[in-house]
Enzyme design. Structure first.
Site, PDB file in Angstrom:
ATOM      1  N   ASP A  19       0.861  -1.064   0.003  1.00 14.38           N
ATOM      2  CA  ASP A  19      -0.119  -0.041   0.015  1.00 14.38           C
ATOM      3  C   ASP A  19       0.868   1.200   0.079  1.00 14.38           C
ATOM      4  O   ASP A  19       2.138   1.123   0.295  1.00 14.38           O
ATOM      5  CB  ASP A  19      -0.955  -0.019   1.170  1.00 14.38           C
ATOM      6  N   ASP A  21       0.061   5.018   1.034  1.00  7.64           N
ATOM      7  CA  ASP A  21      -0.134   5.986   2.115  1.00  7.64           C
ATOM      8  C   ASP A  21      -0.048   5.052   3.665  1.00  7.64           C
ATOM      9  O   ASP A  21      -1.050   4.162   3.661  1.00  7.64           O
ATOM     10  CB  ASP A  21      -1.263   6.422   2.050  1.00  7.64           C
TER      11      ASP A  21
END
Length: 188
Positions: A19, A21
């Site tokens: 991922d 953020d």
């Protein structure tokens, strides 16, 4: 070592899906300019270790700020180019970046109607993983998904992958999905 031969797309590749953020950069909403993009400590160091391993590293990220009209895809590409520049300067790289620009909820001032849809590329959907699997000949069963939110863990679960939760960003405390990671670590 045989790494070059094993990297041939004839052979199934292993990958670490990340991922963005909260895993690569500081969680901040919205990251709509390069000035707001801040790399987390030790990320480049971790990415270099992945780069030296037998694993590809691939970003899978929801970027609903495009659908909400906060940023254009061109501006998002600028942010991703900046991110790649920063880690490249440190001697690391991503093999690929996939993002979902969609967001199903309407009502944002300036929203982009063509992106206001429900889709399977938005995590926890697996379309981006399946695209990476096909394009890069990845063996998902022998790959990992690393994230800071339950949606990341759920995405990995939906694709029958091993999952890793990092205790940064949301730290898995968002409670959006009922799921359990295979591993938990403090950071990437």
């Amino acid at each position: 070592s045989g790494k070059i031969k094993k990297s041939n797309k004839v052979y199934k590749q292993k990958a670490i899906f990340l991922d963005r953020d909260g895993v690569i950069n500081v969680e901040s909403d919205p990251i709509d300019t390069v000035k707001k993009f801040k790399l987390l400590p030790r990320v480049s160091e971790a990415l270099k270790k992945i780069n030296k391993s037998i694993y590809l590293n691939v970003i899978i990220t929801n970027q609903p700020i495009v659908a909400k009209g906060f940023i254009t895809e061109k501006e998002l590409t600028t942010i991703h180019n900046y991110m790649e520049h920063i880690i490249g300067y440190d001697g690391a790289y991503f093999n690929r970046i996939y993002y979902c620009p969609h967001h199903p909820k309407k009502g944002f001032k300036g929203e982009v109607k063509k992106y206001k849809i429900s889709c399977n590329c938005r995590k926890p959907g697996t379309k981006l993983l399946k695209t990476a699997e096909k394009e890069m000949n990845i063996d998902l069963k022998h790959s990992f998904f690393i994230g800071d939110r339950t949606v990341d863990i759920k995405t990995g679960n939906n694709a029958n992958m091993q999952t890793i939760l990092v205790r940064q960003g949301f730290k898995g405390l968002d409670k959006k999905y009922e799921c359990k990671p295979d591993f938990i670590f403090d950071d990437l």
